[in-house]
Design a protein around this motif. Structure first.
Motif, PDB file in Angstrom:
ATOM      1  N   VAL A 105     -27.917  20.225  -4.634  1.00 55.57           N
ATOM      2  CA  VAL A 105     -26.994  21.224  -5.183  1.00 55.57           C
ATOM      3  C   VAL A 105     -26.246  20.665  -6.383  1.00 55.57           C
ATOM      4  O   VAL A 105     -25.993  21.356  -7.367  1.00 55.57           O
ATOM      5  N   THR A 106     -25.893  19.390  -6.302  1.00 58.58           N
ATOM      6  CA  THR A 106     -25.114  18.760  -7.374  1.00 58.58           C
ATOM      7  C   THR A 106     -25.985  17.960  -8.336  1.00 58.58           C
ATOM      8  O   THR A 106     -25.466  17.169  -9.129  1.00 58.58           O
ATOM      9  N   SER A 107     -27.315  18.140  -8.269  1.00 57.84           N
ATOM     10  CA  SER A 107     -28.184  17.374  -9.158  1.00 57.84           C
ATOM     11  C   SER A 107     -28.070  17.835 -10.606  1.00 57.84           C
ATOM     12  O   SER A 107     -28.340  17.073 -11.526  1.00 57.84           O
ATOM     13  N   ILE A 108     -27.691  19.089 -10.821  1.00 60.96           N
ATOM     14  CA  ILE A 108     -27.479  19.626 -12.171  1.00 60.96           C
ATOM     15  C   ILE A 108     -26.028  20.053 -12.268  1.00 60.96           C
ATOM     16  O   ILE A 108     -25.547  20.838 -11.449  1.00 60.96           O
ATOM     17  N   SER A 109     -25.359  19.554 -13.277  1.00 54.70           N
ATOM     18  CA  SER A 109     -23.936  19.865 -13.422  1.00 54.70           C
ATOM     19  C   SER A 109     -23.747  21.308 -13.878  1.00 54.70           C
ATOM     20  O   SER A 109     -24.633  21.920 -14.483  1.00 54.70           O
ATOM     21  N   LEU A 110     -22.573  21.829 -13.604  1.00 56.26           N
ATOM     22  CA  LEU A 110     -22.248  23.201 -14.002  1.00 56.26           C
ATOM     23  C   LEU A 110     -22.213  23.338 -15.512  1.00 56.26           C
ATOM     24  O   LEU A 110     -22.605  24.374 -16.059  1.00 56.26           O
ATOM     25  N   LEU A 111     -21.773  22.288 -16.212  1.00 53.02           N
ATOM     26  CA  LEU A 111     -21.728  22.333 -17.676  1.00 53.02           C
ATOM     27  C   LEU A 111     -23.127  22.427 -18.268  1.00 53.02           C
ATOM     28  O   LEU A 111     -23.364  23.200 -19.208  1.00 53.02           O
ATOM     29  N   ASP A 112     -24.070  21.648 -17.711  1.00 52.03           N
ATOM     30  CA  ASP A 112     -25.443  21.703 -18.215  1.00 52.03           C
ATOM     31  C   ASP A 112     -26.055  23.085 -18.004  1.00 52.03           C
ATOM     32  O   ASP A 112     -26.740  23.612 -18.892  1.00 52.03           O
ATOM     33  N   MET A 113     -25.830  23.669 -16.845  1.00 51.33           N
ATOM     34  CA  MET A 113     -26.366  24.999 -16.579  1.00 51.33           C
ATOM     35  C   MET A 113     -25.765  26.033 -17.519  1.00 51.33           C
ATOM     36  O   MET A 113     -26.479  26.898 -18.047  1.00 51.33           O
ATOM     37  N   THR A 114     -24.459  25.943 -17.748  1.00 52.76           N
ATOM     38  CA  THR A 114     -23.795  26.920 -18.612  1.00 52.76           C
ATOM     39  C   THR A 114     -24.295  26.821 -20.048  1.00 52.76           C
ATOM     40  O   THR A 114     -24.621  27.839 -20.688  1.00 52.76           O
ATOM     41  N   ALA A 146     -39.419  28.856 -25.707  1.00 53.04           N
ATOM     42  CA  ALA A 146     -38.008  28.586 -26.003  1.00 53.04           C
ATOM     43  C   ALA A 146     -37.256  28.185 -24.742  1.00 53.04           C
ATOM     44  O   ALA A 146     -36.434  27.259 -24.748  1.00 53.04           O
ATOM     45  N   GLY A 147     -37.530  28.879 -23.629  1.00 54.20           N
ATOM     46  CA  GLY A 147     -36.877  28.531 -22.371  1.00 54.20           C
ATOM     47  C   GLY A 147     -37.268  27.157 -21.871  1.00 54.20           C
ATOM     48  O   GLY A 147     -36.423  26.399 -21.357  1.00 54.20           O
ATOM     49  N   ILE A 148     -38.540  26.787 -22.020  1.00 59.75           N
ATOM     50  CA  ILE A 148     -38.998  25.474 -21.563  1.00 59.75           C
ATOM     51  C   ILE A 148     -38.360  24.356 -22.374  1.00 59.75           C
ATOM     52  O   ILE A 148     -37.867  23.358 -21.823  1.00 59.75           O
ATOM     53  N   THR A 149     -38.369  24.468 -23.689  1.00 56.24           N
ATOM     54  CA  THR A 149     -37.818  23.411 -24.536  1.00 56.24           C
ATOM     55  C   THR A 149     -36.308  23.270 -24.365  1.00 56.24           C
ATOM     56  O   THR A 149     -35.770  22.157 -24.416  1.00 56.24           O
ATOM     57  N   LEU A 150     -35.617  24.384 -24.160  1.00 52.73           N
ATOM     58  CA  LEU A 150     -34.173  24.305 -23.924  1.00 52.73           C
ATOM     59  C   LEU A 150     -33.871  23.581 -22.618  1.00 52.73           C
ATOM     60  O   LEU A 150     -33.015  22.696 -22.569  1.00 52.73           O
ATOM     61  N   ALA A 151     -34.561  23.953 -21.552  1.00 54.49           N
ATOM     62  CA  ALA A 151     -34.310  23.328 -20.252  1.00 54.49           C
ATOM     63  C   ALA A 151     -34.710  21.861 -20.247  1.00 54.49           C
ATOM     64  O   ALA A 151     -34.140  21.070 -19.492  1.00 54.49           O
ATOM     65  N   ALA A 152     -35.670  21.484 -21.083  1.00 57.25           N
ATOM     66  CA  ALA A 152     -36.092  20.094 -21.166  1.00 57.25           C
ATOM     67  C   ALA A 152     -35.136  19.249 -21.992  1.00 57.25           C
ATOM     68  O   ALA A 152     -35.345  18.036 -22.127  1.00 57.25           O
ATOM     69  N   GLY A 153     -34.120  19.847 -22.576  1.00 58.82           N
ATOM     70  CA  GLY A 153     -33.131  19.107 -23.355  1.00 58.82           C
ATOM     71  C   GLY A 153     -33.455  18.989 -24.826  1.00 58.82           C
ATOM     72  O   GLY A 153     -32.689  18.364 -25.577  1.00 58.82           O
ATOM     73  N   MET A 154     -34.547  19.583 -25.282  1.00 61.76           N
ATOM     74  CA  MET A 154     -34.932  19.516 -26.697  1.00 61.76           C
ATOM     75  C   MET A 154     -34.346  20.721 -27.431  1.00 61.76           C
ATOM     76  O   MET A 154     -35.045  21.653 -27.834  1.00 61.76           O
ATOM     77  N   VAL A 155     -33.032  20.708 -27.583  1.00 65.50           N
ATOM     78  CA  VAL A 155     -32.310  21.847 -28.160  1.00 65.50           C
ATOM     79  C   VAL A 155     -32.666  22.028 -29.627  1.00 65.50           C
ATOM     80  O   VAL A 155     -32.879  23.155 -30.096  1.00 65.50           O
ATOM     81  N   LEU A 192     -35.117  24.042 -15.342  1.00 65.34           N
ATOM     82  CA  LEU A 192     -33.998  23.218 -14.886  1.00 65.34           C
ATOM     83  C   LEU A 192     -34.184  22.811 -13.427  1.00 65.34           C
ATOM     84  O   LEU A 192     -33.909  21.669 -13.037  1.00 65.34           O
ATOM     85  N   ALA A 193     -34.645  23.746 -12.607  1.00 67.57           N
ATOM     86  CA  ALA A 193     -34.889  23.428 -11.197  1.00 67.57           C
ATOM     87  C   ALA A 193     -36.042  22.451 -11.033  1.00 67.57           C
ATOM     88  O   ALA A 193     -35.997  21.533 -10.205  1.00 67.57           O
ATOM     89  N   VAL A 194     -37.074  22.607 -11.837  1.00 69.95           N
ATOM     90  CA  VAL A 194     -38.250  21.742 -11.727  1.00 69.95           C
ATOM     91  C   VAL A 194     -37.929  20.313 -12.157  1.00 69.95           C
ATOM     92  O   VAL A 194     -38.351  19.342 -11.518  1.00 69.95           O
ATOM     93  N   THR A 195     -37.181  20.169 -13.248  1.00 73.23           N
ATOM     94  CA  THR A 195     -36.883  18.828 -13.759  1.00 73.23           C
ATOM     95  C   THR A 195     -35.918  18.060 -12.865  1.00 73.23           C
ATOM     96  O   THR A 195     -35.819  16.833 -12.972  1.00 73.23           O
ATOM     97  N   SER A 196     -35.208  18.730 -11.990  1.00 74.97           N
ATOM     98  CA  SER A 196     -34.253  18.041 -11.123  1.00 74.97           C
ATOM     99  C   SER A 196     -34.886  17.508  -9.849  1.00 74.97           C
ATOM    100  O   SER A 196     -34.281  16.689  -9.153  1.00 74.97           O
ATOM    101  N   ASN A 197     -36.109  17.953  -9.519  1.00 70.43           N
ATOM    102  CA  ASN A 197     -36.733  17.536  -8.273  1.00 70.43           C
ATOM    103  C   ASN A 197     -38.247  17.577  -8.442  1.00 70.43           C
ATOM    104  O   ASN A 197     -38.818  18.626  -8.737  1.00 70.43           O
ATOM    105  N   VAL A 198     -38.905  16.433  -8.256  1.00 72.18           N
ATOM    106  CA  VAL A 198     -40.352  16.348  -8.421  1.00 72.18           C
ATOM    107  C   VAL A 198     -41.065  17.148  -7.336  1.00 72.18           C
ATOM    108  O   VAL A 198     -42.062  17.839  -7.589  1.00 72.18           O
ATOM    109  N   VAL A 199     -40.584  17.043  -6.087  1.00 67.21           N
ATOM    110  CA  VAL A 199     -41.200  17.781  -4.986  1.00 67.21           C
ATOM    111  C   VAL A 199     -41.102  19.284  -5.222  1.00 67.21           C
ATOM    112  O   VAL A 199     -42.046  20.044  -4.976  1.00 67.21           O
ATOM    113  N   LEU A 200     -39.938  19.722  -5.735  1.00 65.55           N
ATOM    114  CA  LEU A 200     -39.755  21.144  -6.029  1.00 65.55           C
ATOM    115  C   LEU A 200     -40.698  21.606  -7.123  1.00 65.55           C
ATOM    116  O   LEU A 200     -41.175  22.743  -7.097  1.00 65.55           O
ATOM    117  N   SER A 201     -40.973  20.752  -8.083  1.00 69.25           N
ATOM    118  CA  SER A 201     -41.878  21.122  -9.165  1.00 69.25           C
ATOM    119  C   SER A 201     -43.277  21.407  -8.651  1.00 69.25           C
ATOM    120  O   SER A 201     -43.937  22.348  -9.101  1.00 69.25           O
TER     121      SER A 201
END
Length: 223
Positions: free
Chosen positions: A15-24, A110-119, A70-79
C-alpha cells in the motif's frame, strides 16, 4: 488462512510502496497530456461524424495506463499477474478511422512513459507528435483527391467535358466509365489547383452534359 495471517502478509507493505505525491504528480501529468491528445484529435478530425466520447476515451486511456504501469513497476509479482489478466481481454469495437488507432497508441505510450518516470520523453514526444499531426493532417483541402461524376449524352459532349475539366484542374484521371445508348457516365479523379469549385457549375451547363457532381474522396489512395 486466519485474519491474523492476512495482516502478516505483504499486502500492507504494498500500500505504501508508491507515495501519494508520486501518484498525484503522475495522474496530473497524465490528465494534461490526455487533454493535449484530445485537443489534437479534435483539431485534426476529418471523418464523417465527430465522436466526443472517443476524445474523452483518449484522456481516460492515458490516465488508466499510468495507473496500471505504476502498479506494475511497484511489484514484480503483480506485473506477471497483470500481463496474464490483460491477455484475456478482447475488444470488439471496430475502429472506423485509421488515424484513430494512432491516437489510441499515443495515449497508451504517453501513460507508459509517464508512469515509468520518463516525464521529459513523454512531454517532448507528445509535443512533436502533436505538431506533426497538426501539420500533415490539416493540409489544404484542395490538395486532397476528389471524384467528379459527370453524366453526358454522347461522345462529343464527353470529349468536350474532359478537355474542359483537364484545363481547370491540376490532375485529371478517368477511374471508371459507364456507357449506354444516349448516356455516358464518367468517374474522374481530380486534384484541384485551389479551393475554387466554380468549374463544376460551368461544366454542368455545357451542351450535352446532363449533370456534374464533385465528391471528396477520403478512401485509401495510392499515388
Amino acid at each position: 488462512m486466519t485474519f491474523q495471517d492476512i495482516f502478516k502478509s505483504s499486502f500492507l507493505e504494498n500500500v505504501t510502496s508508491i507515495s501519494l505525491l508520486d501518484m498525484t504528480v503522475a495522474l496530473v501529468l497524465a490528465f494534461g497530456l490526455g487533454m493535449f491528445i484530445f485537443y489534437v484529435y479534435k483539431k485534426t478530425f476529418a471523418g464523417v461524424m465527430y465522436s466526443s466520447s472517443f476524445g474523452v476515451t483518449l484522456i481516460a486511456m492515458t490516465m488508466i495506463t499510468t495507473v496500471v504501469i505504476l502498479a506494475v513497476t511497484s511489484n514484480v509479482v503483480l506485473s506477471l499477474g497483470m500481463v496474464g489478466a490483460l491477455s484475456i481481454v478482447r475488444f470488439r469495437t471496430a475502429v472506423k478511422e485509421p488515424l484513430d488507432i494512432a491516437f489510441l497508441f499515443w495515449a497508451i505510450a504517453a501513460g507508459i512513459t509517464l508512469a515509468a518516470g520518463m516525464v521529459i520523453l513523454a512531454v517532448a514526444g507528445s509535443f512533436v507528435i502533436g505538431i506533426m499531426l497538426l501539420v500533415f493532417v490539416n493540409r489544404k483541402t484542395h490538395l486532397h483527391p476528389y471524384i467528379a461524376v459527370i453524366s453526358c449524352q454522347d461522345y462529343e459532349s464527353e470529349r468536350a467535358a474532359r478537355e474542359f475539366l483537364g484545363s481547370q484542374v491540376q490532375r485529371c484521371v478517368v477511374k471508371s466509365k459507364s456507357a449506354q445508348k444516349g448516356a455516358v457516365e464518367l468517374n474522374v479523379e481530380i486534384r484541384m489547383k485551389d479551393d475554387n469549385t466554380d468549374f463544376i457549375n460551368i461544366l454542368s451547363e455545357m451542351n450535352g452534359v446532363n449533370s456534374a457532381v464533385l465528391v471528396s474522396y477520403n478512401g485509401d489512395y495510392m499515388g
